[in-house]
Design a protein around this motif. Structure first.
Motif, PDB file in Angstrom:
ATOM      1  N   VAL A 111      13.023 -15.018  -4.911  1.00  9.43           N
ATOM      2  CA  VAL A 111      12.375 -14.214  -5.950  1.00  9.43           C
ATOM      3  C   VAL A 111      11.710 -13.008  -5.314  1.00  9.43           C
ATOM      4  O   VAL A 111      11.237 -13.060  -4.177  1.00  9.43           O
ATOM      5  N   ASP A 112      11.717 -11.935  -6.070  1.00 10.40           N
ATOM      6  CA  ASP A 112      11.093 -10.691  -5.628  1.00 10.40           C
ATOM      7  C   ASP A 112       9.615 -10.760  -6.023  1.00 10.40           C
ATOM      8  O   ASP A 112       9.289 -10.731  -7.211  1.00 10.40           O
ATOM      9  N   GLY A 113       8.761 -10.859  -5.018  1.00 11.45           N
ATOM     10  CA  GLY A 113       7.339 -11.039  -5.288  1.00 11.45           C
ATOM     11  C   GLY A 113       6.710  -9.875  -6.032  1.00 11.45           C
ATOM     12  O   GLY A 113       5.695 -10.042  -6.725  1.00 11.45           O
ATOM     13  N   THR A 114       7.348  -8.695  -5.950  1.00 10.15           N
ATOM     14  CA  THR A 114       6.767  -7.535  -6.626  1.00 10.15           C
ATOM     15  C   THR A 114       7.118  -7.550  -8.109  1.00 10.15           C
ATOM     16  O   THR A 114       6.701  -6.673  -8.850  1.00 10.15           O
ATOM     17  N   ASN A 115       7.935  -8.494  -8.506  1.00 13.04           N
ATOM     18  CA  ASN A 115       8.406  -8.527  -9.885  1.00 13.04           C
ATOM     19  C   ASN A 115       8.494  -9.986 -10.317  1.00 13.04           C
ATOM     20  O   ASN A 115       9.529 -10.465 -10.761  1.00 13.04           O
ATOM     21  N   LEU A 116       7.381 -10.669 -10.136  1.00 12.54           N
ATOM     22  CA  LEU A 116       7.395 -12.125 -10.196  1.00 12.54           C
ATOM     23  C   LEU A 116       7.765 -12.674 -11.569  1.00 12.54           C
ATOM     24  O   LEU A 116       8.550 -13.609 -11.690  1.00 12.54           O
ATOM     25  N   GLU A 117       7.226 -12.060 -12.620  1.00  8.89           N
ATOM     26  CA  GLU A 117       7.426 -12.614 -13.959  1.00  8.89           C
ATOM     27  C   GLU A 117       8.898 -12.784 -14.291  1.00  8.89           C
ATOM     28  O   GLU A 117       9.349 -13.849 -14.677  1.00  8.89           O
ATOM     29  N   ARG A 118       9.649 -11.667 -14.139  1.00  5.78           N
ATOM     30  CA  ARG A 118      11.050 -11.747 -14.524  1.00  5.78           C
ATOM     31  C   ARG A 118      11.850 -12.612 -13.562  1.00  5.78           C
ATOM     32  O   ARG A 118      12.787 -13.291 -13.955  1.00  5.78           O
ATOM     33  N   ASN A 119      11.503 -12.604 -12.285  1.00  9.70           N
ATOM     34  CA  ASN A 119      12.234 -13.404 -11.302  1.00  9.70           C
ATOM     35  C   ASN A 119      12.045 -14.898 -11.525  1.00  9.70           C
ATOM     36  O   ASN A 119      12.966 -15.684 -11.336  1.00  9.70           O
ATOM     37  N   LEU A 120      10.849 -15.288 -11.936  1.00 10.42           N
ATOM     38  CA  LEU A 120      10.597 -16.727 -12.143  1.00 10.42           C
ATOM     39  C   LEU A 120      11.368 -17.256 -13.348  1.00 10.42           C
ATOM     40  O   LEU A 120      11.606 -18.453 -13.474  1.00 10.42           O
ATOM     41  N   ALA A 154       1.710  -7.245   0.313  1.00  5.61           N
ATOM     42  CA  ALA A 154       0.497  -7.109   1.103  1.00  5.61           C
ATOM     43  C   ALA A 154       0.050  -5.648   1.135  1.00  5.61           C
ATOM     44  O   ALA A 154      -1.138  -5.333   1.017  1.00  5.61           O
ATOM     45  N   LYS A 155       1.040  -4.759   1.239  1.00  4.90           N
ATOM     46  CA  LYS A 155       0.724  -3.335   1.315  1.00  4.90           C
ATOM     47  C   LYS A 155       0.095  -2.851   0.010  1.00  4.90           C
ATOM     48  O   LYS A 155      -0.794  -2.013  -0.003  1.00  4.90           O
ATOM     49  N   ARG A 156       0.600  -3.403  -1.101  1.00  3.83           N
ATOM     50  CA  ARG A 156       0.047  -3.020  -2.393  1.00  3.83           C
ATOM     51  C   ARG A 156      -1.340  -3.593  -2.617  1.00  3.83           C
ATOM     52  O   ARG A 156      -2.044  -3.185  -3.525  1.00  3.83           O
ATOM     53  N   GLY A 157      -1.685  -4.602  -1.826  1.00 10.42           N
ATOM     54  CA  GLY A 157      -2.983  -5.239  -2.002  1.00 10.42           C
ATOM     55  C   GLY A 157      -2.943  -6.403  -2.974  1.00 10.42           C
ATOM     56  O   GLY A 157      -3.977  -6.943  -3.348  1.00 10.42           O
ATOM     57  N   ASP A 158      -1.713  -6.812  -3.407  1.00 15.14           N
ATOM     58  CA  ASP A 158      -1.615  -7.969  -4.293  1.00 15.14           C
ATOM     59  C   ASP A 158      -1.660  -9.246  -3.455  1.00 15.14           C
ATOM     60  O   ASP A 158      -1.242  -9.255  -2.299  1.00 15.14           O
ATOM     61  N   ALA A 195      -3.827  -6.026  -7.362  1.00 13.74           N
ATOM     62  CA  ALA A 195      -4.695  -4.882  -7.093  1.00 13.74           C
ATOM     63  C   ALA A 195      -4.498  -3.895  -8.240  1.00 13.74           C
ATOM     64  O   ALA A 195      -3.478  -3.925  -8.914  1.00 13.74           O
ATOM     65  N   PRO A 196      -5.489  -3.012  -8.500  1.00 10.28           N
ATOM     66  CA  PRO A 196      -5.319  -2.049  -9.579  1.00 10.28           C
ATOM     67  C   PRO A 196      -4.041  -1.222  -9.385  1.00 10.28           C
ATOM     68  O   PRO A 196      -3.751  -0.789  -8.271  1.00 10.28           O
ATOM     69  N   ALA A 197      -3.274  -1.055 -10.465  1.00 14.90           N
ATOM     70  CA  ALA A 197      -1.977  -0.388 -10.357  1.00 14.90           C
ATOM     71  C   ALA A 197      -2.129   1.103 -10.083  1.00 14.90           C
ATOM     72  O   ALA A 197      -3.018   1.747 -10.626  1.00 14.90           O
ATOM     73  N   LYS A 198      -1.291   1.599  -9.207  1.00 14.79           N
ATOM     74  CA  LYS A 198      -1.235   3.037  -8.954  1.00 14.79           C
ATOM     75  C   LYS A 198       0.172   3.505  -9.326  1.00 14.79           C
ATOM     76  O   LYS A 198       1.079   2.696  -9.461  1.00 14.79           O
ATOM     77  N   LEU A 199       0.351   4.800  -9.452  1.00  9.27           N
ATOM     78  CA  LEU A 199       1.678   5.336  -9.707  1.00  9.27           C
ATOM     79  C   LEU A 199       2.497   5.154  -8.432  1.00  9.27           C
ATOM     80  O   LEU A 199       2.163   5.692  -7.385  1.00  9.27           O
ATOM     81  N   SER A 200       3.557   4.350  -8.487  1.00  8.66           N
ATOM     82  CA  SER A 200       4.315   4.073  -7.270  1.00  8.66           C
ATOM     83  C   SER A 200       5.207   5.256  -6.911  1.00  8.66           C
ATOM     84  O   SER A 200       5.495   6.121  -7.735  1.00  8.66           O
ATOM     85  N   THR A 201       5.636   5.250  -5.660  1.00  9.49           N
ATOM     86  CA  THR A 201       6.536   6.308  -5.194  1.00  9.49           C
ATOM     87  C   THR A 201       7.783   6.335  -6.053  1.00  9.49           C
ATOM     88  O   THR A 201       8.289   7.386  -6.420  1.00  9.49           O
ATOM     89  N   SER A 202       8.266   5.148  -6.364  1.00  9.82           N
ATOM     90  CA  SER A 202       9.476   5.044  -7.156  1.00  9.82           C
ATOM     91  C   SER A 202       9.310   5.753  -8.501  1.00  9.82           C
ATOM     92  O   SER A 202      10.192   6.481  -8.955  1.00  9.82           O
ATOM     93  N   GLU A 203       8.174   5.539  -9.126  1.00 14.19           N
ATOM     94  CA  GLU A 203       7.946   6.188 -10.417  1.00 14.19           C
ATOM     95  C   GLU A 203       7.869   7.699 -10.266  1.00 14.19           C
ATOM     96  O   GLU A 203       8.359   8.444 -11.106  1.00 14.19           O
TER      97      GLU A 203
END
Lengths: 81, 881
Positions: free
Chosen positions: B90-99, B123-127, B267-275
């Motif tokens: 599972v992709d930890g950055t997208n846990l809901e849909r992966n589970l 970890a980098k995101r602080g989650d 962690a509080p969401a920031k605008l990601s690079t991808s976005e």
């Protein structure tokens, strides 16, 4: 799909606005696919943008980006967040 | 190793890092094939750490629904084949849909472990994810890993092996509401006698609740049991006011929401690079221009520049005469070769010998002397000729293609008798009077030999040819090896450099996440004729070469769309078809002002793709609701270098190995057809054999080959298209090896030798073929070219289609459709010309008009209904109706 529902659907939600999924109409593969991707009853959805040619649209749902066609968005009845 | 062989399956969402993990664990030296009956790739390989453990990579899927071939093969593998253990990544950055997939995988009752990927990104995101809590809620071990960096992957495998050896799945966790769980328990009681493996009971109970016919077909349920289950389901549906499938899906996600709320601290969401990237790339205004720029770049690199250099090197260098390692020696050789060609020595030589012959000298001796390099004899002849005052005057200057030139250096066209046609005021370029001195210098002028310019590597055919010669191989063997086998293999391998370049670019676009944006941007345009946005890329690439074009269909997920794109993409004129277009332009208007003809054929190609797509969409195998375009737009990320390179290599190798076989066989076959035949010429022995080596074989020995026989035998097929001569049929056949062969075969069949599409004589012969009573039959000419554009592509592309379809039925259908469609288009073009330009009306005119009407009807009729069976939930999308 017998009739176009008069309910407000995801198709009508303007870019930038959020809403909550109320119900999905229709049956079969498309409906299941929409639900599998996380658009289930009670889910909060934000409409991100519209593709350059006017269709499909991009949503944020359950923390990720999802793209669906307007035809499919019309099957998702929504209410205000 | 002590334990027995274990099979471990690797499941997960698309873009969750599954392939990276698979490569990390296996080194990817395994088996690449297809799941039976579908165009879904199957990967299997032993673990690097422990070869007794076989890892099977399931397709990337979001769910185990019965609707897509990927999902069906995955669930069949999990429930019917039953691996010893499953790793669910599972992709930890997208846990809901992966589970969501995880809950379904766990239901299958196979011992499982969950790999939590992208730990580093989290970890980098602080989650933070509470692993023990997550593991407790799911009821299986959860191991945090980073597939990209290879961290902790061994621990994951150890956990999976342990689970597999234990051999029993953990107690299923119950995630539905009590209403549903009660109903499931009741259903389990009813169906349990029919379920062979008690571990799968929960899976089948849920499927029975969902009315999943595909899953239940494996069970032998009686009428009474079905009705009992139905009653239970209906009661729950009434109580919860929703259909059973929706109830299950919604409750699954509701349960997951609870788990995520409990186990994940975000962690509080920031605008990601991808976005940020996506704000520009799929921007309403900039989206299309950026897409166009990227595609032009891909095309430019892979088709017109680097790719072509690679292909030319492979075709003309490795599988040609040879190539230079140093650019300096290559340049020096090119200059010398160019200077040699400009002097037009062969013409000078021939002209002087002709003049000497006219003056009464015997030239037969000196011809032999020139061949043997007998200087004394040649000089004696020159002296004798000088004494007689032999001078060749007004000798026309020919270019490298053997064309006449005018004084300005332009090519001069020839008429039907091969005489130059000069406009008023135009003059032919001629040589200065050729005397014995010029003759001697022409004889002594040596064609530059590439080997003398240093850093030269001779080509494979040269090396093998010399070796065969020295080994004393018979001419038949030499021809078979050089023309048949080396030529055939060369035609395959010649594409490899181009494929590598193309897939370096395409796999990057795919792996970094841009391909789904392409579909997002282009979907609207392609949906009009029943294809999705992803069909654009194969078609664009096919304008360079159909082989990588067909390969590029890999990125289309929907199986129907993929099959249709494979069938249609080679209708776009590829690079090898351009010489045919040039030949037509040359024949038609002298090749000078015909700029509009090439675009015309591209337009024809695009139109045929659109027309075919709309027509096919209304036939049963392709019918059905448009494939849902519900697609994840994954975050952009730089692909892991190793996985990326493996991805590229897999694509290229798949082509070489699978497509190679069919091309090889076909090339040897056509070699046999065109070189063997009955010596039926005047004075010929009448025996069957290898024509080029027969006693007194004429230059046009090919006229007596089996190919010519086949050409004559099938020429009637093309009579309604206006070209019922065997040459046209035979060159169409040989064009299957490579489309540009049409031009060279034409040259050989007309006794012109090896001439290129730039030869004015060839233009004239080509026009001649379609000329009756002095009038060029434009309809037949265009029909011939159109047929060769649209029919089955070259063997390399045919082989790729075979490999990509992975079904002989679909493959035959694709090739038959292409040939039939090309024939019908040719028929319509020719017959309309007959009707409107020549006023002829006959049986075939009726057929052509009927075909045209049928096409128009199929184009504009409404979408037919094929009943529930084709569209219903029990028919997987890939099923051929």
């Amino acid at each position: 799909m017998a009739e176009v529902p008069m309910e407000r659907t995801l198709k009508d939600v303007p870019v930038g606005a959020s809403c909550v999924v109320k119900r999905l109409t229709g049956t079969g593969a498309v409906k299941r696919r929409i639900m599998d991707m996380g658009l289930t009853k009670g889910t909060r959805v934000t409409v991100r943008k519209v593709a350059p040619l006017g269709d499909p649209i991009e949503l944020t749902v359950r923390g990720y980006e999802l793209s669906i066609r307007k035809d499919e968005a019309a099957r998702v009845e929504v209410e205000d967040a | 190793m002590a334990h027995a062989k274990l099979n471990i399956a690797l499941a997960g969402n698309p873009n969750c890092g599954k392939t990276t993990l698979f490569n990390e664990l296996t080194g990817s030296n395994g088996y690449v094939g297809n799941w039976p009956g579908v165009t879904v790739e199957k990967l299997e390989a032993p673990l690097k750490a422990d070869p007794s453990v076989i890892l099977t990579d399931l397709p990337g899927i979001y769910s185990l629904s019965p609707y897509s071939p990927e999902e069906v093969v995955s669930r069949d593998y999990l429930v019917k084949t039953r691996p010893d253990a499953v790793i669910d990544l599972v992709d930890g950055t997208n846990l809901e849909r992966n589970l969501y997939l995880t809950t379904q995988v766990l239901e299958c009752g196979t011992p499982s472990v969950v790999g939590l990927n992208m730990a580093d990104v989290l970890a980098k995101r602080g989650d933070a994810i509470d692993l023990p809590a997550l593991s407790a809620r799911l009821g299986v071990p959860v191991v945090e890993i980073s597939a990209l960096r290879g961290t902790n992957v061994d621990a994951l495998v150890d956990a999976a092996v342990e689970a597999g050896e234990e051999g029993r799945a953990k107690e299923p966790v119950h995630w539905f509401s009590s209403t549903v769980e009660d109903a499931l328990a009741e259903i389990a009681g009813i169906i349990s006698p029919a379920v062979a493996d008690p571990a799968t009971l929960r899976w089948f109970s849920i499927k029975a609740f969902e009315r999943d016919g595909e899953a239940l077909s494996a069970l032998d349920l009686g009428e009474g049991e079905r009705e009992a289950v139905e009653a239970i389901v209906c009661a729950v549906e009434d109580e919860l006011d929703d259909d059973s499938e929706s109830i299950i899906t919604t409750e699954r996600y509701d349960w997951i929401e609870g788990v995520v709320a409990e186990c994940v601290r975000k962690a509080p969401a920031k605008l990601s690079t991808s976005e940020k990237i996506d704000r520009v790339i799929t921007n309403r205004i900039l989206g299309l221009p950026i897409f166009a720029a990227i595609m032009i770049f891909v095309y430019y690199i892979s088709v017109s520049t680097v790719g072509t250099i690679g292909t030319d090197w492979a075709n003309d260098g490795v599988f040609g005469d040879g190539w230079f390692l140093s650019p300096a020696s290559a340049a020096a050789y090119d200059e010398a070769a160019g200077a040699y060609a400009d002097e037009d020595y062969p013409t000078q030589l021939d002209a002087f010998l002709a003049a000497a012959g006219d003056a009464g000298l015997d030239t037969s001796e000196v011809l032999g002397a020139i061949e043997d390099g007998d200087t004394a004899e040649i000089e004696a002849f020159a002296a004798e000729a000088e004494a007689k005052g032999v001078v060749a005057k007004d000798v026309p200057w020919l270019d490298a293609d053997g064309n006449y030139l005018d004084t300005e250096g332009n090519v001069v066209l020839v008429d039907a008798d091969d005489e130059p046609m000069l406009a008023a005021g135009q003059e032919l370029a001629t040589h200065d009077p050729i005397t014995a001195t010029e003759f001697l210098s022409a004889v002594n002028a040596e064609e530059p030999i590439p080997g003398e310019y240093g850093w030269f590597v001779p080509g494979v055919p040269v090396v093998i040819g010399e070796w065969l010669e020295s080994a004393g191989a018979s001419p038949v063997v030499q021809s078979l090896v050089l023309d048949g086998i080396v030529g055939g293999v060369g035609s395959i391998l010649g594409f490899v450099p181009q494929m590598i370049v193309l897939f370096l670019l395409l796999c990057f676009l795919e792996d970094c996440g841009y391909m789904s944006r392409v579909a997002f941007v282009m979907d609207r345009a392609f949906r009009r004729f029943g294809l999705s946005g992803k069909s654009f890329i194969p078609m664009l690439i096919s304008s360079g070469c159909g082989v990588p074009g067909v390969m590029a269909t890999k990125t289309i997920e929907n199986e129907r769309d993929r099959r249709m794109t494979i069938m249609l993409t080679t209708m776009i004129p590829c690079g090898a078809k351009l010489p045919i277009i040039s030949l037509l332009m040359g024949a038609l208007i002298g090749g000078i002002e015909g700029w509009w003809i090439a675009p015309l054929f591209y337009l024809l190609g695009v139109a045929c793709v659109i027309v075919s797509a709309i027509m096919l969409k209304k036939t049963r195998p392709f019918a059905g609701e448009p494939a849902p375009f519900v697609m994840e737009l994954p975050d952009y990320h730089l692909p892991a270098l190793k996985s990326y390179l493996l991805h590229v290599w897999e694509r290229v190798w798949a082509f070489i190995s699978k497509a190679g076989t069919i091309i090889f066989v076909a090339c040897v076959g056509v070699w046999f057809l065109s070189n063997f035949g009955i010596a039926g010429w005047e004075g010929g022995s009448g025996a069957f054999g290898f024509l080029p080596e027969m006693a007194d074989a004429p230059a046009n020995a090919m006229d007596y080959s089996v190919l010519a026989g086949v050409g004559s035998a099938i020429a009637w097929i093309f009579a309604p298209l206006g070209f019922d001569n065997w040459q046209a049929a035979a060159s169409s056949l040989s064009a299957l090896i490579a489309k540009e062969n049409l031009v060279s075969t034409f040259g050989v069949l007309y006794g012109l030798g090896e001439v290129g599409e730039g030869s004015t004589v060839l233009w004239a012969s080509f026009a001649q073929m379609f000329t009756t009573a002095g009038v060029v039959h434009l309809g037949a000419m265009f029909a011939f070219v159109a047929f060769n554009m649209l029919d089955a592509p070259c063997f390399a592309a045919v082989g790729t289609i075979r490999r990509q379809m992975d079904s002989s039925r679909w493959f035959c259908f694709a090739i038959a459709y292409e040939c039939a469609f090309g024939w019908v288009v040719g028929l319509i073009i020719n017959q309309l010309w007959e009707l409107f330009a020549l006023g002829n009306f006959g049986f075939w005119t009726v057929v052509a008009l009927a075909a045209l009407a049928a096409m128009l009807y199929q184009l504009f009729k409404p979408m037919p209904k094929f009943g529930e069976e084709a569209m219903g939930k029990n028919a997987p999308m890939g099923e051929v109706a």
